[in-house]
Design a protein around this motif. Sequence first.
Motif, short mmCIF file in Angstrom:
data_model
loop_
_atom_site.label_atom_id
_atom_site.label_comp_id
_atom_site.label_asym_id
_atom_site.label_seq_id
_atom_site.Cartn_x
_atom_site.Cartn_y
_atom_site.Cartn_z
N LEU A 157 0.82 -1.21 0.00
CA LEU A 157 0.00 0.00 0.00
C LEU A 157 0.86 1.27 0.00
CD1 LEU A 157 -2.65 1.51 0.21
CD2 LEU A 157 -2.71 0.97 2.66
N GLU A 158 1.91 1.30 0.82
CA GLU A 158 2.72 2.52 0.92
C GLU A 158 3.43 2.85 -0.39
OE1 GLU A 158 4.30 4.40 4.30
OE2 GLU A 158 4.61 2.46 5.25
N LEU A 191 -7.49 6.66 -2.59
CA LEU A 191 -6.48 5.84 -1.93
C LEU A 191 -5.94 6.54 -0.67
CD1 LEU A 191 -3.49 4.12 -3.77
CD2 LEU A 191 -3.30 5.07 -1.50
N LEU A 192 -5.58 7.83 -0.81
CA LEU A 192 -4.99 8.56 0.31
C LEU A 192 -6.00 8.80 1.43
CD1 LEU A 192 -2.81 11.20 -1.59
CD2 LEU A 192 -2.08 9.04 -0.56
N TYR A 197 -4.92 3.35 4.52
CA TYR A 197 -3.75 4.22 4.34
C TYR A 197 -3.63 5.21 5.50
CZ TYR A 197 0.01 6.84 2.36
OH TYR A 197 1.24 7.43 2.18
N ARG A 198 -4.74 5.75 5.94
CA ARG A 198 -4.69 6.74 7.01
C ARG A 198 -4.14 6.12 8.30
NH1 ARG A 198 -7.17 11.55 5.83
NH2 ARG A 198 -7.26 12.07 8.04
N ARG A 199 -4.32 4.81 8.48
CA ARG A 199 -3.76 4.15 9.67
C ARG A 199 -2.23 4.11 9.61
NH1 ARG A 199 -8.13 0.29 9.22
NH2 ARG A 199 -6.73 -1.18 8.21
N LEU A 200 -1.65 4.23 8.42
CA LEU A 200 -0.20 4.22 8.28
C LEU A 200 0.43 5.59 8.53
CD1 LEU A 200 0.05 2.15 4.97
CD2 LEU A 200 0.46 1.31 7.29
N VAL A 201 -0.39 6.63 8.47
CA VAL A 201 0.11 8.01 8.52
C VAL A 201 0.18 8.50 9.96
CG1 VAL A 201 -0.27 10.36 7.71
CG2 VAL A 201 -0.89 8.43 6.26
N PRO A 202 1.35 8.98 10.39
CA PRO A 202 1.45 9.52 11.76
C PRO A 202 0.48 10.68 11.99
CG PRO A 202 3.63 9.19 10.81
CD PRO A 202 2.64 9.00 9.70
#
Length: 224
Positions: A157-158, A191-192, A197-202
């Motif tokens: 995903l990243e 996607l963003l 994906y939002r769970r991956l973003v600090p």
Amino acid sequence: MTAPEKAHSQRYTDALGWAAELHRGQRRKGKPVPYIAHLIAVSALVWEDGGSENQAIAALLHDAIEDAGQSQASIAARFGEEVAAIVVDCTDTAGPVEPGAEKEPWLLRKTRYIASLEEKPQTSLLVTAADKAHNARDLVLDARSNPGGWERFTAGLEGSAWYLLRVQQALSHRLPDSRSTALLAEAVQELLRSEPYRRLVPHGIAPAVWAASYLKRPEAHPQP
């Protein structure tokens, strides 16, 4: 009375048949869908974006070098130098790759391809935009029902978010009026904004900013 001009020539029909032959037995990654479906969809997007018949033919053949063992010369021999040059511009490998053979590392191919978008002619970029738009739209539609499906791709995903965002940014600059560029932008935004994906973003960082920082985070990169 003058006969109406044909919408497409026999060359297009021949290209469709050759594409089906070249990619016979290939399927979309992780899915039972025949690969020819992607090529037909990309070609349709090129037509709908005002592309020429040569561009629509190149769309049918855009993976012939990368995934079907063809070369610029073999494509030019059948469909001319313009079509062959567009296919080369849509290819992110350094040369022909025999079916099933190992490709160069993913990150090397993608960073090189992104850098090349600033120099490629717009005739080629129209096909690139259609290819990336169809891929991105397909990915986000699959992710709606199977968020874990990103793991079937080398970059996960990243890496996929970074790559599609960077391609979309380049195409928005070079082809701002393209329908395919607009479709790509819509897919990238979905996607963003997606929960996986939002769970991956600090906390406190915008998803697009986090995606753009991918190259600065070696721990996120796929292994060769």
